[in-house]
Each structure stands twice: as C-alpha cells, then as structure tokens.
Design a protein around this motif. Structure first.
Motif, PDB file in Angstrom:
ATOM      1  N   ALA A 121      95.506  69.261  15.645  1.00  0.00           N
ATOM      2  CA  ALA A 121      96.410  69.534  14.530  1.00  0.00           C
ATOM      3  C   ALA A 121      97.741  68.820  14.697  1.00  0.00           C
ATOM      4  CB  ALA A 121      96.649  71.044  14.426  1.00  0.00           C
ATOM      5  N   ALA A 122      98.148  68.597  15.967  1.00  0.00           N
ATOM      6  CA  ALA A 122      99.444  67.964  16.228  1.00  0.00           C
ATOM      7  C   ALA A 122      99.382  66.443  16.185  1.00  0.00           C
ATOM      8  CB  ALA A 122      99.962  68.408  17.589  1.00  0.00           C
ATOM      9  N   THR A 123      98.192  65.863  16.095  1.00  0.00           N
ATOM     10  CA  THR A 123      98.058  64.412  16.101  1.00  0.00           C
ATOM     11  C   THR A 123      98.571  63.823  14.793  1.00  0.00           C
ATOM     12  OG1 THR A 123      96.120  64.606  17.500  1.00  0.00           O
ATOM     13  CG2 THR A 123      96.411  62.513  16.353  1.00  0.00           C
ATOM     14  N   PRO A 124      99.447  62.818  14.847  1.00  0.00           N
ATOM     15  CA  PRO A 124      99.967  62.219  13.620  1.00  0.00           C
ATOM     16  C   PRO A 124      98.862  61.604  12.772  1.00  0.00           C
ATOM     17  CG  PRO A 124     101.229  61.523  15.545  1.00  0.00           C
ATOM     18  CD  PRO A 124     100.023  62.247  16.049  1.00  0.00           C
ATOM     19  N   ALA A 125      98.979  61.764  11.454  1.00  0.00           N
ATOM     20  CA  ALA A 125      97.959  61.230  10.545  1.00  0.00           C
ATOM     21  C   ALA A 125      97.959  59.714  10.539  1.00  0.00           C
ATOM     22  CB  ALA A 125      98.210  61.751   9.133  1.00  0.00           C
ATOM     23  N   VAL A 126      99.060  59.093  10.984  1.00  0.00           N
ATOM     24  CA  VAL A 126      99.146  57.635  10.943  1.00  0.00           C
ATOM     25  C   VAL A 126      98.624  56.987  12.220  1.00  0.00           C
ATOM     26  CG1 VAL A 126     101.089  57.638   9.353  1.00  0.00           C
ATOM     27  CG2 VAL A 126     101.531  57.721  11.808  1.00  0.00           C
ATOM     28  N   ALA A 127      98.146  57.791  13.175  1.00  0.00           N
ATOM     29  CA  ALA A 127      97.657  57.211  14.424  1.00  0.00           C
ATOM     30  C   ALA A 127      96.487  56.271  14.153  1.00  0.00           C
ATOM     31  CB  ALA A 127      97.216  58.339  15.366  1.00  0.00           C
ATOM     32  N   GLN A 128      96.485  55.136  14.865  1.00  0.00           N
ATOM     33  CA  GLN A 128      95.432  54.151  14.652  1.00  0.00           C
ATOM     34  C   GLN A 128      94.300  54.396  15.633  1.00  0.00           C
ATOM     35  OE1 GLN A 128      97.148  50.270  14.911  1.00  0.00           O
ATOM     36  NE2 GLN A 128      98.311  50.504  13.034  1.00  0.00           N
ATOM     37  N   ASP A 129      93.080  54.197  15.176  1.00  0.00           N
ATOM     38  CA  ASP A 129      91.905  54.392  16.009  1.00  0.00           C
ATOM     39  C   ASP A 129      91.681  53.142  16.850  1.00  0.00           C
ATOM     40  OD1 ASP A 129      89.577  55.047  17.208  1.00  0.00           O
ATOM     41  OD2 ASP A 129      88.401  55.258  15.376  1.00  0.00           O
ATOM     42  N   ASN A 130      91.851  53.258  18.165  1.00  0.00           N
ATOM     43  CA  ASN A 130      91.591  52.125  19.050  1.00  0.00           C
ATOM     44  C   ASN A 130      90.361  52.392  19.904  1.00  0.00           C
ATOM     45  OD1 ASN A 130      92.650  54.107  20.656  1.00  0.00           O
ATOM     46  ND2 ASN A 130      94.124  52.801  21.705  1.00  0.00           N
ATOM     47  N   GLY A 131      89.413  53.157  19.350  1.00  0.00           N
ATOM     48  CA  GLY A 131      88.189  53.445  20.092  1.00  0.00           C
ATOM     49  C   GLY A 131      88.489  54.320  21.291  1.00  0.00           C
ATOM     50  N   PHE A 132      87.971  53.923  22.437  1.00  0.00           N
ATOM     51  CA  PHE A 132      88.177  54.666  23.674  1.00  0.00           C
ATOM     52  C   PHE A 132      89.073  53.878  24.628  1.00  0.00           C
ATOM     53  CE2 PHE A 132      84.348  56.405  21.830  1.00  0.00           C
ATOM     54  CZ  PHE A 132      84.489  57.769  22.043  1.00  0.00           C
ATOM     55  N   GLN A 133      89.945  53.062  24.094  1.00  0.00           N
ATOM     56  CA  GLN A 133      90.805  52.220  24.918  1.00  0.00           C
ATOM     57  C   GLN A 133      92.225  52.773  24.959  1.00  0.00           C
ATOM     58  OE1 GLN A 133      90.310  47.920  24.934  1.00  0.00           O
ATOM     59  NE2 GLN A 133      92.439  47.728  24.238  1.00  0.00           N
ATOM     60  N   GLY A 134      92.888  52.599  26.107  1.00  0.00           N
ATOM     61  CA  GLY A 134      94.280  52.986  26.234  1.00  0.00           C
ATOM     62  C   GLY A 134      94.521  54.002  27.330  1.00  0.00           C
ATOM     63  N   ALA A 135      95.781  54.385  27.474  1.00  0.00           N
ATOM     64  CA  ALA A 135      96.166  55.391  28.469  1.00  0.00           C
ATOM     65  C   ALA A 135      95.750  56.775  27.997  1.00  0.00           C
ATOM     66  CB  ALA A 135      97.674  55.334  28.695  1.00  0.00           C
ATOM     67  N   ARG A 136      95.442  57.654  28.941  1.00  0.00           N
ATOM     68  CA  ARG A 136      95.040  59.018  28.596  1.00  0.00           C
ATOM     69  C   ARG A 136      95.591  60.003  29.614  1.00  0.00           C
ATOM     70  NH1 ARG A 136      90.206  59.802  31.874  1.00  0.00           N
ATOM     71  NH2 ARG A 136      89.598  57.753  32.655  1.00  0.00           N
ATOM     72  N   ALA A 137      95.820  61.217  29.136  1.00  0.00           N
ATOM     73  CA  ALA A 137      96.247  62.328  29.997  1.00  0.00           C
ATOM     74  C   ALA A 137      95.393  63.533  29.656  1.00  0.00           C
ATOM     75  CB  ALA A 137      97.726  62.635  29.785  1.00  0.00           C
ATOM     76  N   GLU A 138      94.961  64.284  30.675  1.00  0.00           N
ATOM     77  CA  GLU A 138      94.024  65.389  30.462  1.00  0.00           C
ATOM     78  C   GLU A 138      94.414  66.619  31.272  1.00  0.00           C
ATOM     79  OE1 GLU A 138      90.116  64.093  31.559  1.00  0.00           O
ATOM     80  OE2 GLU A 138      90.376  62.127  30.643  1.00  0.00           O
ATOM     81  N   ALA A 139      94.041  67.779  30.757  1.00  0.00           N
ATOM     82  CA  ALA A 139      94.095  69.041  31.493  1.00  0.00           C
ATOM     83  C   ALA A 139      92.656  69.500  31.716  1.00  0.00           C
ATOM     84  CB  ALA A 139      94.871  70.085  30.704  1.00  0.00           C
ATOM     85  N   LEU A 140      92.346  69.995  32.924  1.00  0.00           N
ATOM     86  CA  LEU A 140      90.983  70.362  33.288  1.00  0.00           C
ATOM     87  C   LEU A 140      90.917  71.804  33.780  1.00  0.00           C
ATOM     88  CD1 LEU A 140      90.254  67.165  35.398  1.00  0.00           C
ATOM     89  CD2 LEU A 140      89.396  67.614  33.101  1.00  0.00           C
ATOM     90  N   ILE A 141      89.797  72.465  33.499  1.00  0.00           N
ATOM     91  CA  ILE A 141      89.563  73.827  33.974  1.00  0.00           C
ATOM     92  C   ILE A 141      88.060  74.022  34.142  1.00  0.00           C
ATOM     93  CG2 ILE A 141      89.490  74.785  31.637  1.00  0.00           C
ATOM     94  CD1 ILE A 141      90.804  77.327  32.780  1.00  0.00           C
ATOM     95  N   GLY A 142      87.652  74.772  35.178  1.00  0.00           N
ATOM     96  CA  GLY A 142      86.223  75.017  35.341  1.00  0.00           C
ATOM     97  C   GLY A 142      85.859  75.612  36.685  1.00  0.00           C
ATOM     98  N   PHE A 143      84.584  75.503  37.033  1.00  0.00           N
ATOM     99  CA  PHE A 143      83.990  76.104  38.220  1.00  0.00           C
ATOM    100  C   PHE A 143      84.156  75.185  39.427  1.00  0.00           C
ATOM    101  CE2 PHE A 143      80.175  76.503  40.936  1.00  0.00           C
ATOM    102  CZ  PHE A 143      80.334  77.820  41.359  1.00  0.00           C
ATOM    103  N   ASP A 144      84.537  75.775  40.571  1.00  0.00           N
ATOM    104  CA  ASP A 144      84.730  75.032  41.814  1.00  0.00           C
ATOM    105  C   ASP A 144      83.992  75.756  42.934  1.00  0.00           C
ATOM    106  OD1 ASP A 144      86.015  73.057  43.532  1.00  0.00           O
ATOM    107  OD2 ASP A 144      87.315  74.669  44.231  1.00  0.00           O
ATOM    108  N   HIS A 145      83.134  75.040  43.667  1.00  0.00           N
ATOM    109  CA  HIS A 145      82.379  75.628  44.768  1.00  0.00           C
ATOM    110  C   HIS A 145      82.456  74.701  45.977  1.00  0.00           C
ATOM    111  CE1 HIS A 145      79.344  77.975  46.871  1.00  0.00           C
ATOM    112  NE2 HIS A 145      78.755  76.836  47.182  1.00  0.00           N
TER     113      HIS A 145
END
Length: 194
Positions: free
Chosen positions: A17-41
């Motif tokens: 919802a927060a992504t600007p409507a004018v953002a251009q689609d560059n496929g899967f290319q570019g810098a990225r930042a992520e948050a992760l959560i899950g199971f650890d054993h």
C-alpha cells in the motif's frame, strides 16, 4: 495459530500500500532489503534445540533475460535455546548472533515469480551457561561454515515482495565439534526493491 501467522501478511500488505504508484517495474533487478522470520533448529550428534529466527538482509541483483543473479548479506538473531537440569547442575545452551554472506542465482517463472538457489559463508555464535551448588560459569563458541538454500520470491508490486526460503548450514569440525554442527531453517520474508 500464533500471532506470528499474521505478521508477514500484514507487513506485506502495508508495504504494498505504501509503494508509490509511479514506481517503475525493473523486473527483479536492483538493491533490496528484507525482514525475515521463521523456524530455526540447531543440532549436533543427538542433541538439538529449536526456536524462532529473526533477521534482516540486504542484497543486489542483476537480471539477464529470465536469469537473475546477485549477492547478499544477512544478520540473524533467534530464540533458539535449550535448558537442562541434571541433579544439582543447571545448564543452558543458546544460539546467538548468526552472520552470513553469499550469492544467489534464480529463474523468472513469470513477471511476478522468481525461484532461486543460494550458497554462502556463515559465522555463528553460541553460549553455554552452567551452575551448580559450588560454581557457575559460561563458555562461548564462534564457528564458521557454509550455507545452501532455495526459495521463491513473489512480487506484490513494482517494489514490494514476499518470499519463502529453506536453508541448511553446516559449521566446521573445529574444537569440540568433531561431527560438525548443523542448522536448519524455514523462513518467510517481506522486502522492498529499490
């Protein structure tokens, strides 16, 4: 169901919802930042302990046709620990910080879906505390190893995405780790591509 079952979808919808409507689609290319959560054993020989893994990741990808390749670095914390009491002795073992760096290669299945494999180097810290009637103490272990994994990334918008990933890490055969120490994880992530 736990409260974590609702965490990833809620954050993903917020990012979309927060992504600007004018953002251009560059496929899967570019810098990225992520948050992760899950199971650890974590396991060694016949000993194992499990918990919740939490982390953050930054990376950069290039795309050539349907092939995507890039590098990434990650910092993880967790709640993974095990406590035992044997007669008058209490012992607690906890997995601490986990750092990793590596590369991934993927294939674009559709304009919104990417499957990928990854491999890299990992450093993990562990701590053991013990206490009995006469003494108490602790020991720390820092060990290094390799990590492999696979996952699926799905675009929610030109910038926001969610992903699911499984991975396996093996930490050396140094010191007391004659058989090596293993870590298995199944994580969900939400991120933004810049």
């Amino acid at each position: 169901m736990t409260k974590f079952s609702f965490f990833v979808p809620a954050v993903a919808l917020g990012l979309a919802a927060a992504t600007p409507a004018v953002a251009q689609d560059n496929g899967f290319q570019g810098a990225r930042a992520e948050a992760l959560i899950g199971f650890d054993h974590v396991s060694i020989k016949d000993f194992g302990m499990s918990g919740l893994g939490l982390g953050g990741l930054v990376g950069y990808d290039w795309q050539d046709g349907n092939i995507v390749y890039g590098f990434e670095g990650e910092v993880d914390g967790n709640t993974t620990r095990k406590t035992s009491v044997d007669q008058d002795e209490r012992r607690a073992i906890k997995a601490n910080l986990d750092l990793s760096a590596g590369a991934r290669v993927g294939y674009v299945l559709s304009p919104k879906a990417l499957v990928y494999g990854k491999a890299g180097y990992t450093v993990a810290r562990f701590r053991s505390d013990w206490r009995d009637e006469e003494s108490k103490g602790y020991a720390r272990l820092v060990t290094t190893g390799f990590r492999v994994g696979a996952g699926v990334e799905y675009k929610l918008s030109d910038a926001a995405f969610v992903k699911g990933e499984v991975r396996l890490s093996h930490y050396g055969k140094d010191g007391d780790l004659e058989q090596g120490l293993w870590r298995e994880q199944a994580l969900a992530g939400v991120g933004i591509r810049f």
